[in-house]
Design a protein around this motif. Structure first.
Motif, PDB file in Angstrom:
ATOM      1  N   HIS A 176       0.814  -1.216   0.000  1.00  0.00           N
ATOM      2  CA  HIS A 176       0.000   0.000   0.000  1.00  0.00           C
ATOM      3  C   HIS A 176       0.850   1.269   0.000  1.00  0.00           C
ATOM      4  CE1 HIS A 176       0.756  -0.686   4.351  1.00  0.00           C
ATOM      5  NE2 HIS A 176       0.887   0.624   4.355  1.00  0.00           N
ATOM      6  N   ALA A 177       2.142   1.152   0.350  1.00  0.00           N
ATOM      7  CA  ALA A 177       3.008   2.335   0.434  1.00  0.00           C
ATOM      8  C   ALA A 177       3.642   2.699  -0.904  1.00  0.00           C
ATOM      9  CB  ALA A 177       4.097   2.109   1.482  1.00  0.00           C
ATOM     10  N   GLY A 178       3.602   1.781  -1.868  1.00  0.00           N
ATOM     11  CA  GLY A 178       4.150   2.092  -3.180  1.00  0.00           C
ATOM     12  C   GLY A 178       5.645   1.865  -3.272  1.00  0.00           C
ATOM     13  N   LYS A 179       6.202   2.189  -4.421  1.00  0.00           N
ATOM     14  CA  LYS A 179       7.606   1.919  -4.714  1.00  0.00           C
ATOM     15  C   LYS A 179       8.523   3.129  -4.569  1.00  0.00           C
ATOM     16  CE  LYS A 179       7.217  -2.418  -6.123  1.00  0.00           C
ATOM     17  NZ  LYS A 179       7.584  -3.495  -5.181  1.00  0.00           N
ATOM     18  N   ARG A 180       7.988   4.302  -4.264  1.00  0.00           N
ATOM     19  CA  ARG A 180       8.822   5.502  -4.273  1.00  0.00           C
ATOM     20  C   ARG A 180       9.325   5.866  -2.874  1.00  0.00           C
ATOM     21  NH1 ARG A 180       9.391   7.780  -8.859  1.00  0.00           N
ATOM     22  NH2 ARG A 180      10.048   9.749  -7.956  1.00  0.00           N
ATOM     23  N   LEU A 181       9.572   4.868  -2.071  1.00  0.00           N
ATOM     24  CA  LEU A 181       9.988   5.122  -0.688  1.00  0.00           C
ATOM     25  C   LEU A 181      11.426   5.615  -0.618  1.00  0.00           C
ATOM     26  CD1 LEU A 181       8.293   2.049   1.037  1.00  0.00           C
ATOM     27  CD2 LEU A 181       7.335   4.299   0.441  1.00  0.00           C
ATOM     28  N   ILE A 182      12.300   5.044  -1.402  1.00  0.00           N
ATOM     29  CA  ILE A 182      13.686   5.515  -1.401  1.00  0.00           C
ATOM     30  C   ILE A 182      13.802   6.864  -2.106  1.00  0.00           C
ATOM     31  CG2 ILE A 182      15.982   5.015  -2.358  1.00  0.00           C
ATOM     32  CD1 ILE A 182      15.638   2.174  -1.370  1.00  0.00           C
ATOM     33  N   ASP A 183      12.956   7.108  -3.086  1.00  0.00           N
ATOM     34  CA  ASP A 183      12.910   8.456  -3.683  1.00  0.00           C
ATOM     35  C   ASP A 183      12.629   9.494  -2.595  1.00  0.00           C
ATOM     36  OD1 ASP A 183      12.357   7.853  -6.953  1.00  0.00           O
ATOM     37  OD2 ASP A 183      11.720   6.294  -5.557  1.00  0.00           O
ATOM     38  N   ARG A 184      11.715   9.168  -1.699  1.00  0.00           N
ATOM     39  CA  ARG A 184      11.390  10.090  -0.604  1.00  0.00           C
ATOM     40  C   ARG A 184      12.554  10.223   0.371  1.00  0.00           C
ATOM     41  NH1 ARG A 184       6.212  11.394   0.356  1.00  0.00           N
ATOM     42  NH2 ARG A 184       7.238  13.221   1.285  1.00  0.00           N
ATOM     43  N   GLN A 185      13.333   9.160   0.527  1.00  0.00           N
ATOM     44  CA  GLN A 185      14.511   9.247   1.384  1.00  0.00           C
ATOM     45  C   GLN A 185      15.546  10.203   0.794  1.00  0.00           C
ATOM     46  OE1 GLN A 185      15.546   4.923   1.954  1.00  0.00           O
ATOM     47  NE2 GLN A 185      15.343   5.497   4.108  1.00  0.00           N
ATOM     48  N   PHE A 186      15.747  10.127  -0.505  1.00  0.00           N
ATOM     49  CA  PHE A 186      16.655  11.086  -1.138  1.00  0.00           C
ATOM     50  C   PHE A 186      16.138  12.511  -0.954  1.00  0.00           C
ATOM     51  CE2 PHE A 186      18.395   7.495  -3.744  1.00  0.00           C
ATOM     52  CZ  PHE A 186      19.724   7.691  -3.417  1.00  0.00           C
ATOM     53  N   GLU A 187      14.824  12.685  -1.003  1.00  0.00           N
ATOM     54  CA  GLU A 187      14.216  13.994  -0.759  1.00  0.00           C
ATOM     55  C   GLU A 187      14.535  14.476   0.654  1.00  0.00           C
ATOM     56  OE1 GLU A 187       9.641  15.658  -0.313  1.00  0.00           O
ATOM     57  OE2 GLU A 187      10.018  13.969  -1.667  1.00  0.00           O
ATOM     58  N   ALA A 188      14.420  13.581   1.628  1.00  0.00           N
ATOM     59  CA  ALA A 188      14.721  13.935   3.023  1.00  0.00           C
ATOM     60  C   ALA A 188      16.193  14.291   3.182  1.00  0.00           C
ATOM     61  CB  ALA A 188      14.343  12.779   3.943  1.00  0.00           C
ATOM     62  N   ALA A 189      17.073  13.530   2.538  1.00  0.00           N
ATOM     63  CA  ALA A 189      18.505  13.802   2.636  1.00  0.00           C
ATOM     64  C   ALA A 189      18.848  15.168   2.056  1.00  0.00           C
ATOM     65  CB  ALA A 189      19.286  12.705   1.919  1.00  0.00           C
ATOM     66  N   GLU A 190      18.208  15.512   0.937  1.00  0.00           N
ATOM     67  CA  GLU A 190      18.455  16.823   0.327  1.00  0.00           C
ATOM     68  C   GLU A 190      17.979  17.948   1.237  1.00  0.00           C
ATOM     69  OE1 GLU A 190      17.779  19.164  -3.923  1.00  0.00           O
ATOM     70  OE2 GLU A 190      16.892  17.187  -3.601  1.00  0.00           O
ATOM     71  N   LEU A 191      16.856  17.752   1.893  1.00  0.00           N
ATOM     72  CA  LEU A 191      16.343  18.766   2.818  1.00  0.00           C
ATOM     73  C   LEU A 191      17.360  19.092   3.899  1.00  0.00           C
ATOM     74  CD1 LEU A 191      13.802  20.380   3.957  1.00  0.00           C
ATOM     75  CD2 LEU A 191      13.431  18.354   5.378  1.00  0.00           C
ATOM     76  N   LEU A 192      17.982  18.065   4.459  1.00  0.00           N
ATOM     77  CA  LEU A 192      18.897  18.238   5.589  1.00  0.00           C
ATOM     78  C   LEU A 192      20.336  18.463   5.168  1.00  0.00           C
ATOM     79  CD1 LEU A 192      17.410  15.402   7.792  1.00  0.00           C
ATOM     80  CD2 LEU A 192      17.345  17.826   8.368  1.00  0.00           C
ATOM     81  N   GLY A 193      20.658  18.187   3.902  1.00  0.00           N
ATOM     82  CA  GLY A 193      22.037  18.328   3.441  1.00  0.00           C
ATOM     83  C   GLY A 193      22.897  17.128   3.763  1.00  0.00           C
ATOM     84  N   MET A 194      22.294  15.947   3.952  1.00  0.00           N
ATOM     85  CA  MET A 194      23.020  14.739   4.308  1.00  0.00           C
ATOM     86  C   MET A 194      23.589  14.052   3.072  1.00  0.00           C
ATOM     87  SD  MET A 194      24.064  12.460   6.502  1.00  0.00           S
ATOM     88  CE  MET A 194      23.205  12.349   8.089  1.00  0.00           C
TER      89      MET A 194
END
Length: 459
Positions: free
Chosen positions: A138-156
């Protein structure tokens, strides 16, 4: 990007490639994403106009820490005493907790990633590898895409381990049907992520690792195809090994996990395993001979209670060793700095029972820096020297916490421990955390958004 000149540092942990050393009363100059110079009384007159000069008196400056194993999504399953596994085997515990993981939605994966990386940054981690193997349908396949989004937000600086599970529970795995994928699904999404995000260049901020969750929960073909894809695309391989599953693998395949992975080609200088606490000396020697690395996660050792990982033997045999926080289901924090201290103290606990001596405290710092860089295949991070990435953290040691400790910056983190966030964390030449704040971000808003996402799931 502005450069920074950190003036009058009380100590800088430098490494020209021959091992860490201390430079006292020195300056550090960055230029864009890289360290330009380290020395005494670096000239200010020739600096670019946009260079920001900081008084670093009293600061100990360390290379940024490199995390080599985690499960960010588990931050939403923390402080759950009812899930403690102190009386369970690892396999029994997985049977209990995987159904809970299967309830998470896409927003949970994003906000739990922000949560984990934020805590890591606060405590000096500048490169994070995450093993994301939980893909509820139910969560879909774009979970790691969202992780890259989170990393970009924080500069990690982020290395994404695309994990997955393919063996049904009916055939002996611990995985609920809602979390299962086919091998073709898994490999196709690994390829998509590599094509979309993987950057093998110097100072890369995004890389992808092919990381099937663990042999006990995957078909043989999943590992075979993982090896083929990773070698074709020249990316790293990662999985869980030696954390209680070896008897199961022995029963299924007639050999323990290390030999099973080696037979499939899932071993070598481009491969690293998490945990490895139950491995024999013979198995450790085989891993050392093949160049396979180990991500040691000390915090879960407390919960397993079976055996303390034999780091002295690993070091004696020449294994490449990194450190990892591991997921919050077995470590309720994302503080790699704390793991340096706990890793060292665990080895002290069992020192009298080991055939090899405990490595020096500074070696545990190296596991979390140059060791982690080696596991991830990075030659541009993990140490402070001209030309290396400007990834670092600073601690103002002019506090009562450090009285009597300042004579030995190399041993400080392993022996004493650091009980507070850093005073500054820099990633790729950009200050992402200083004086208790994330650069350009409101922590209260990040907290509220994460808590709201958590409330959307019934545990």
């Amino acid at each position: 990007m502005a450069g920074y000149l950190l003036k009058n540092c009380a100590a800088i942990i430098v490494d020209d490639g021959s091992g860490p050393a201390v430079r006292r009363n020195a300056d550090l100059l960055t230029n864009g994403p890289a360290i330009q110079a380290i020395g005494t009384n670096l000239p200010q007159g020739t600096l670019p106009d946009d260079t920001i000069i900081r008084d670093a008196s009293g600061w100990f400056v360390y290379p940024g820490l490199v995390n080599t194993h985690h499960h960010f999504f588990q931050c939403f399953v923390r402080n759950r005493a009812d899930l403690d596994w102190t009386k369970l085997s690892v396999i029994e515990w997985l049977d209990r907790i995987y159904p809970i993981f299967s309830r998470l939605n896409e927003d949970c994966f994003y906000h739990s990633s922000v949560t984990a990386m934020a805590e890591m940054i606060k405590h000096g981690c500048t490169t994070a590898f995450d093993h994301q193997y939980c893909f509820p349908r139910h969560a879909g396949k774009r979970l790691i895409d969202r992780q890259f989004e989170a990393a970009e937000l924080l500069g990690m600086r982020f290395h994404a381990g695309r994990g997955g599970n393919t063996l049904p529970k009916s055939e002996g795995s611990t995985i609920p049907d809602a979390m299962l994928e086919t091998t073709d699904e898994f490999i196709a999404d690994c390829a998509r992520l590599i094509d979309s995000y993987h950057d093998a260049g110097t100072f890369s901020m995004r890389q992808v690792v092919v990381a099937p969750c663990q042999p006990v929960n995957c078909y043989r073909e999943t590992f075979v195809e993982s090896v083929a894809l990773a070698r074709d695309r020249r990316v790293r391989l990662h999985t869980h090994v030696g954390e209680g599953e070896s008897p199961v693998i022995q029963a299924r395949h007639g050999m323990r996990t290390v030999d099973y992975c080696a037979e499939l080609g899932f071993a070598g200088p481009d491969s690293f395993y998490a945990h490895c606490w139950e491995l024999t000396h013979e198995e450790l020697r085989k891993m050392a001979a093949s160049g396979t690395g180990v991500s040691h996660c000390p915090e879960p050792v407390y919960l397993v209670g079976a055996e303390v990982t034999d780091i002295p033997a690993m070091a004696a045999f020449g294994l490449r060793i990194g450190l990892g926080c591991d997921g919050a289901a077995s470590n309720d924090n994302s503080n790699l700095m704390h793991c340096i201290h706990s890793a060292y103290m665990l080895q002290c606990l069992t020192a009298s029972t080991r055939a090899h001596p405990v490595p020096a405290p500074v070696d545990f710092l190296s596991y979390a820096t140059t060791g982690g860089a080696s596991l991830l295949g990075r030659s541009d991070i993990g140490r402070l020297a001209p030309g290396m990435a400007a990834d670092l953290f600073a601690i103002d040691t002019r506090r009562m916490d450090y009285v009597g400790t300042r004579h030995d910056p190399l041993s400080l983190i392993a022996k004493v421990g650091i009980g507070m966030p850093t005073d500054l964390t820099m990633i790729n030449g950009r200050i992402v955390w200083q004086a208790g704040e994330f650069a350009g971000l409101d922590e209260a808003q990040l907290f509220a958004a994460a808590e709201a996402a958590l409330q959307t799931v019934e545990f």
